[in-house]
Design a protein around this motif. Structure first.
Motif, short mmCIF file in Angstrom:
data_model
loop_
_atom_site.label_atom_id
_atom_site.label_comp_id
_atom_site.label_asym_id
_atom_site.label_seq_id
_atom_site.Cartn_x
_atom_site.Cartn_y
_atom_site.Cartn_z
N TYR A 47 34.34 52.82 41.46
CA TYR A 47 34.97 53.06 42.76
C TYR A 47 36.35 53.71 42.53
CZ TYR A 47 34.68 51.59 47.70
OH TYR A 47 34.54 51.53 49.06
N LEU A 95 30.55 36.32 45.61
CA LEU A 95 31.72 35.60 45.10
C LEU A 95 32.35 34.73 46.19
CD1 LEU A 95 33.49 38.13 42.71
CD2 LEU A 95 32.40 35.98 42.12
N LEU A 114 41.61 39.28 45.62
CA LEU A 114 40.74 40.47 45.63
C LEU A 114 39.79 40.41 46.82
CD1 LEU A 114 40.08 40.71 41.80
CD2 LEU A 114 40.99 42.57 43.19
N GLY A 128 33.66 48.31 40.54
CA GLY A 128 35.07 48.49 40.92
C GLY A 128 35.70 49.64 40.17
N LEU A 129 35.41 49.73 38.86
CA LEU A 129 35.99 50.82 38.07
C LEU A 129 35.39 52.17 38.48
CD1 LEU A 129 36.26 49.18 34.53
CD2 LEU A 129 38.13 49.76 36.08
N MET A 147 30.86 43.52 39.38
CA MET A 147 32.07 43.80 40.16
C MET A 147 33.03 44.69 39.38
SD MET A 147 31.68 42.58 43.00
CE MET A 147 33.21 42.52 43.90
N VAL A 191 44.85 48.45 49.68
CA VAL A 191 44.28 49.22 48.57
C VAL A 191 45.18 49.08 47.34
CG1 VAL A 191 43.78 51.56 47.72
CG2 VAL A 191 43.05 50.88 50.01
N ALA A 239 43.09 43.97 40.57
CA ALA A 239 41.91 44.29 39.76
C ALA A 239 42.32 44.51 38.29
CB ALA A 239 41.21 45.52 40.31
N HIS A 298 44.88 45.59 45.96
CA HIS A 298 43.55 45.38 45.37
C HIS A 298 43.49 46.02 43.97
CE1 HIS A 298 39.34 44.15 45.93
NE2 HIS A 298 39.01 45.22 45.22
N HIS A 344 37.36 46.83 53.44
CA HIS A 344 36.02 46.92 54.05
C HIS A 344 36.11 47.03 55.58
CE1 HIS A 344 31.71 46.43 53.87
NE2 HIS A 344 31.74 45.46 54.75
N HIS A 347 29.32 46.81 45.27
CA HIS A 347 30.58 46.09 45.17
C HIS A 347 30.73 45.08 46.32
CE1 HIS A 347 34.47 45.95 43.10
NE2 HIS A 347 35.07 45.88 44.27
N ALA A 367 30.93 41.02 46.31
CA ALA A 367 32.05 40.32 46.95
C ALA A 367 31.52 39.18 47.84
CB ALA A 367 32.86 41.30 47.78
N PHE A 417 43.09 41.23 36.79
CA PHE A 417 41.83 40.51 36.55
C PHE A 417 41.18 41.00 35.26
CE2 PHE A 417 37.34 39.56 38.38
CZ PHE A 417 37.40 38.27 37.92
N LEU A 418 41.22 42.32 35.05
CA LEU A 418 40.62 42.88 33.82
C LEU A 418 41.35 42.36 32.57
CD1 LEU A 418 39.98 46.60 34.82
CD2 LEU A 418 38.29 44.83 34.34
C1 HEM Z 1 38.04 44.32 38.16
C2 HEM Z 1 37.48 44.11 39.28
C3 HEM Z 1 37.59 45.01 40.51
C4 HEM Z 1 37.90 46.34 40.62
C5 HEM Z 1 38.23 47.31 39.49
C6 HEM Z 1 37.84 46.69 42.02
C7 HEM Z 1 38.10 47.93 42.57
C8 HEM Z 1 37.93 48.28 43.88
C9 HEM Z 1 38.20 49.59 44.45
C10 HEM Z 1 38.76 50.78 43.67
C11 HEM Z 1 37.89 49.55 45.77
C12 HEM Z 1 38.00 50.71 46.77
C13 HEM Z 1 39.39 50.80 47.30
C14 HEM Z 1 39.55 52.05 48.14
O1 HEM Z 1 38.77 52.24 49.10
O2 HEM Z 1 40.44 52.86 47.85
C15 HEM Z 1 37.39 48.22 46.04
C16 HEM Z 1 36.92 47.81 47.27
C17 HEM Z 1 36.51 46.53 47.55
N1 HEM Z 1 36.58 45.44 46.70
FE1 HEM Z 1 37.05 45.50 44.74
N2 HEM Z 1 37.49 45.57 42.74
C18 HEM Z 1 37.35 44.52 41.84
C19 HEM Z 1 37.04 43.22 42.12
C20 HEM Z 1 36.75 42.75 43.40
C21 HEM Z 1 36.47 41.38 43.70
C22 HEM Z 1 36.47 40.23 42.69
C23 HEM Z 1 36.19 41.32 45.05
C24 HEM Z 1 35.82 40.15 45.91
C25 HEM Z 1 36.02 38.91 45.67
C26 HEM Z 1 36.28 42.67 45.56
C27 HEM Z 1 36.03 43.05 46.86
C28 HEM Z 1 36.08 44.33 47.36
C29 HEM Z 1 35.64 44.72 48.68
C30 HEM Z 1 35.00 43.80 49.73
C31 HEM Z 1 35.90 46.10 48.79
C32 HEM Z 1 35.58 46.99 50.00
C33 HEM Z 1 34.23 47.65 49.73
C34 HEM Z 1 33.84 48.65 50.80
O3 HEM Z 1 33.88 48.32 51.98
O4 HEM Z 1 33.48 49.75 50.45
N3 HEM Z 1 36.64 43.52 44.53
N4 HEM Z 1 37.43 47.47 44.89
#
Ligand code: HEM
Length: 219
Positions: A135, A168, A25, A132-133, A128, A45, A52, A48, A33, A161, A165, A55-56
């Motif tokens: 997002y 973590l 993730l 994340g949800l 997160m 995407v 995710a 990820h 990012h 978020h 990250a 992970f849930l």
């Molecule tokens: C259940 C847990 C998580 C969910 C549901 C989730 C969901 C998402 C979603 C939907 C996005 C946006 C993707 C897009 O732009 O279309 C995102 C971005 C991102 N996620 Fe997660 N994520 C989770 C856990 C994590 C974890 C554990 C990490 C890091 C170790 C992480 C790091 C990131 C980063 C760095 C971004 C980019 C953020 C940005 O620049 O705006 N995520 N995540």
């Protein structure tokens, strides 16, 4: 020293799955990012989102396991020996000082681990998951239109978020180092792979001037 069964099968499975998922993730997240380039944005995407969801699912099973076994009590933070443990990592470890607390099957986390792991489980990971949800679903298809959740903009969610990250990733790096600080360089790693670890025997513990962690579980 006595060979003890410290980490049970599900605990090891959960630990390694969690480690792999958080790493994955992190990699895909930081590609989204814009910090790294590896799979390509669209693929990152998709990966990820899939990771995710996995992970849930893992989190649901892990919560069930922690509560049914009573192992959640291992994470209850304590002030006792917290300072001694912190001083050990800053000074003692470089002077070959003994560990200030002893690991036992009933209390396998030192006071600093209890605090940090409790913070991860109760704060960072929930943040997160929720961000994340949000997002994922801040815009959702309604029958004839796309609606937005009233969450004050995607930017806030993205920043929260991303901060999570970074926390973590920092934890991950520190964790890799701390793995090597057990009785031997590889003892912690071997224990999390096999489940077994050499721990001080009860009689040694009583003789020793080093204070043992308070056992927290009654099994
Ligand atoms: C259940 C847990 C998580 C969910 C549901 C989730 C969901 C998402 C979603 C939907 C996005 C946006 C993707 C897009 O732009 O279309 C995102 C971005 C991102 N996620 Fe997660 N994520 C989770 C856990 C994590 C974890 C554990 C990490 C890091 C170790 C992480 C790091 C990131 C980063 C760095 C971004 C980019 C953020 C940005 O620049 O705006 N995520 N995540």
């Amino acid at each position: 020293m006595k060979r003890e069964y410290v980490y049970r099968a599900f605990e090891r499975f959960w630990h390694w799955m969690q480690a792999m998922l958080i790493l994955f993730l992190g990699i895909t997240g930081f590609e989204i990012h814009g910090s790294i380039r590896f799979f390509g944005y669209d693929q990152a995407v998709r990966y990820h989102n899939t990771a995710a969801i996995s992970f849930l699912v893992l989190i649901v099973f892990a919560i069930f396991w922690h509560f049914t076994t009573g192992e959640w009590r291992q994470y209850l933070p304590t002030w006792k020996n917290l300072r001694a443990q912190a001083e050990y990592y800053v000074f003692g470890i470089f002077r070959n000082a003994p560990h200030p607390t002893k690991k036992t099957v009933l209390s396998k986390l030192n006071p600093l681990q209890k605090l940090v792991y409790a913070g991860l489980k109760a704060l960072v990971i929930p943040v997160m998951v929720i961000s994340g949800l949000l997002y994922m679903f801040y815009r959702y298809p309604h029958r004839y239109e796309v609606l937005g959740l009233n969450v004050g903009g995607l930017e806030v969610i993205a920043v929260v978020h991303t901060i999570g990250a970074f926390l973590l990733v920092s934890f991950f790096v520190a964790h890799l180092y701390l793995i090597t600080t057990g009785h031997t360089v590889t003892s912690n790693l071997k224990a999390m792979i096999t489940g077994y670890e050499e721990l001080p025997e009860e009689s040694d513990e009583k003789k020793s001037s080093v204070e043992a962690n308070e056992p927290v579980l009654t099994k």
